[in-house]
Design an enzyme around this catalytic site. Structure first.
Site, PDB file in Angstrom:
ATOM      1  N   GLN A  44       0.830  -1.201   0.000  1.00 54.45           N
ATOM      2  CA  GLN A  44       0.000   0.000   0.000  1.00 54.45           C
ATOM      3  C   GLN A  44       0.869   1.256   0.000  1.00 54.45           C
ATOM      4  OE1 GLN A  44      -2.274  -0.595   3.661  1.00 54.45           O
ATOM      5  NE2 GLN A  44      -0.439  -1.419   4.605  1.00 54.45           N
ATOM      6  N   GLU A 118       0.449  -8.855  11.544  1.00 49.19           N
ATOM      7  CA  GLU A 118       0.328  -7.632  10.743  1.00 49.19           C
ATOM      8  C   GLU A 118       0.967  -7.871   9.378  1.00 49.19           C
ATOM      9  OE1 GLU A 118       0.230  -4.280   8.724  1.00 49.19           O
ATOM     10  OE2 GLU A 118      -0.927  -4.487  10.584  1.00 49.19           O
ATOM     11  N   ASP A 149      -0.028 -12.508   6.543  1.00 49.12           N
ATOM     12  CA  ASP A 149      -1.454 -12.411   6.236  1.00 49.12           C
ATOM     13  C   ASP A 149      -2.289 -12.991   7.382  1.00 49.12           C
ATOM     14  OD1 ASP A 149      -3.994 -12.507   5.196  1.00 49.12           O
ATOM     15  OD2 ASP A 149      -3.438 -13.520   3.339  1.00 49.12           O
ATOM     16  N   ASP A 168      -7.951  -5.083  13.772  1.00 51.81           N
ATOM     17  CA  ASP A 168      -7.777  -3.649  13.538  1.00 51.81           C
ATOM     18  C   ASP A 168      -7.356  -3.476  12.084  1.00 51.81           C
ATOM     19  OD1 ASP A 168      -7.256  -0.977  13.523  1.00 51.81           O
ATOM     20  OD2 ASP A 168      -5.502  -1.071  14.818  1.00 51.81           O
ATOM     21  N   SER A 170      -7.788  -1.776   8.015  1.00 52.51           N
ATOM     22  CA  SER A 170      -8.204  -0.623   7.235  1.00 52.51           C
ATOM     23  C   SER A 170      -9.528  -0.957   6.560  1.00 52.51           C
ATOM     24  CB  SER A 170      -7.109  -0.254   6.220  1.00 52.51           C
ATOM     25  OG  SER A 170      -6.735  -1.386   5.460  1.00 52.51           O
ATOM     26  N   ASP A 171      -9.971  -0.111   5.649  1.00 55.60           N
ATOM     27  CA  ASP A 171     -11.275  -0.305   5.009  1.00 55.60           C
ATOM     28  C   ASP A 171     -11.263  -1.532   4.088  1.00 55.60           C
ATOM     29  OD1 ASP A 171     -12.607   2.031   6.099  1.00 55.60           O
ATOM     30  OD2 ASP A 171     -11.176   3.190   4.921  1.00 55.60           O
ATOM     31  N   TYR A 236     -11.899  10.556  11.525  1.00 56.47           N
ATOM     32  CA  TYR A 236     -12.398   9.532  10.607  1.00 56.47           C
ATOM     33  C   TYR A 236     -13.608  10.094   9.850  1.00 56.47           C
ATOM     34  CZ  TYR A 236      -9.492   5.780  12.612  1.00 56.47           C
ATOM     35  OH  TYR A 236      -8.442   4.991  13.006  1.00 56.47           O
TER      36      TYR A 236
END
Length: 303
Positions: A44, A118, A149, A168, A170-171, A236
């Site tokens: 990303q 993570e 993963d 936790d 991201s979108d 947010y």
């Protein structure tokens, strides 16, 4: 000043502009003091900047993930809602590369081990460098960090391994997309101990009503309970984010996660309280109606 990011100039005239097709017709802006890091990781686009009023800020794929000013509301609620809903010893964190959830988890003396999965190690490194107060629990002896993963880890994990799973993410686009799938939650239910709790980033009630309904009604179908709690995070979209919570069958005591079963003792907390825990499950009428009447609305949508 202009910094190109994902084909758009998201820093314009000294302001970071969060424009995204996921929340059309609206944008958030923070004034930038200095860009600290901007790189493409394996997964990303990672941007870290010092803001004028919100401390340092981490941005992934053009979306604000955390600011030093208001991070405690999200971190404390996403962690302590499930942790105070049971008496955990084994905890799995999926995502949370900034280390904030980890910081909150290790405050619980009953927790013996934290497995932290993570996918992007560059985010962990950036947090350690630019947000040390958030990432301060990284390296805690209770913690095993696995850079990989989380979906694959859940698939390989043994049954009944964890008391609490905290996702936790991201979108639901890019690296986090598979974390918003029924298959992931079937595996999560399998690897939870009886009575165990999962708590996941549950998106915004003003923007993602249908996704929230899918999470509660479909992803939560294999659990004893499935609920949505609301959290205030000013930076947010719409100033709000949710926590999707579900408890596995077979435990003793309360099935719902709406009320804490333990009290915070000698913890440094800035947002979470037992009263905030209970209040988080009070939802606006439109969302409550949507969660209580899924089938009719879905049939109408298909017609």
């Amino acid at each position: 000043m202009g910094e190109p990011l994902n084909g758009e100039t998201l820093i314009e005239n000294g302001w970071f502009l969060e424009k995204n097709a996921q929340w059309p017709g609206q944008a958030n802006a923070l004034q930038v003091k200095e860009v600290l890091l901007h790189k493409k990781t394996k997964f990303q686009d990672l941007l870290v900047f010092a803001s004028t009023n919100h401390g340092n800020v981490i941005v992934l794929d053009g979306v604000i993930q955390i600011t030093e000013r208001d991070e405690m509301s999200y971190q404390e609620m996403l962690a302590h809602l499930p942790l105070f809903s049971c008496e955990p010893t084994q905890v799995l964190i999926v995502g949370g590369g900034d280390g904030g959830i980890l910081r909150e988890v290790v405050k619980h003396s009953c927790v013996e081990k934290v497995t932290w999965c993570e996918i992007d190690g560059d985010v962990v490194d950036a947090a350690k460098q630019f947000m040390p107060s958030v990432a301060k629990a990284i390296g805690n002896p209770k913690v095993e960090l696995l850079v990989g993963d989380g979906v694959a880890f859940a698939e390989k994990s043994k049954d009944n391994s964890f008391d609490v799973i905290i996702v936790d993410s991201s979108d639901p686009v890019g690296p986090a997309e598979k974390l918003f799938s029924k298959e992931f939650y079937v595996n999560a239910e399998r690897i939870l101990k009886p009575g165990g709790v999962i708590c996941s980033q549950g998106e915004c009630l003003w923007l993602n009503e249908e996704l929230i309904a899918t999470m509660v009604q479909d992803y939560g179908a294999c659990f004893a309970s499935a609920e949505y709690a609301t959290i205030q995070v000013p930076t947010y979209p719409s100033g709000q984010i949710g926590a999707f919570m579900a408890r596995k069958r077979g435990g003793k005591g309360e099935v719902s996660c709406r009320w804490p079963v333990r009290e915070p003792k000698d913890m440094e907390l800035r947002y979470y309280t037992p009263e905030m825990h209970a209040a988080a499950f009070a939802l606006p009428a439109f969302l409550q109606r949507r969660l209580e009447a899924p089938s009719k609305k879905r049939r109408l949508a298909w017609q």
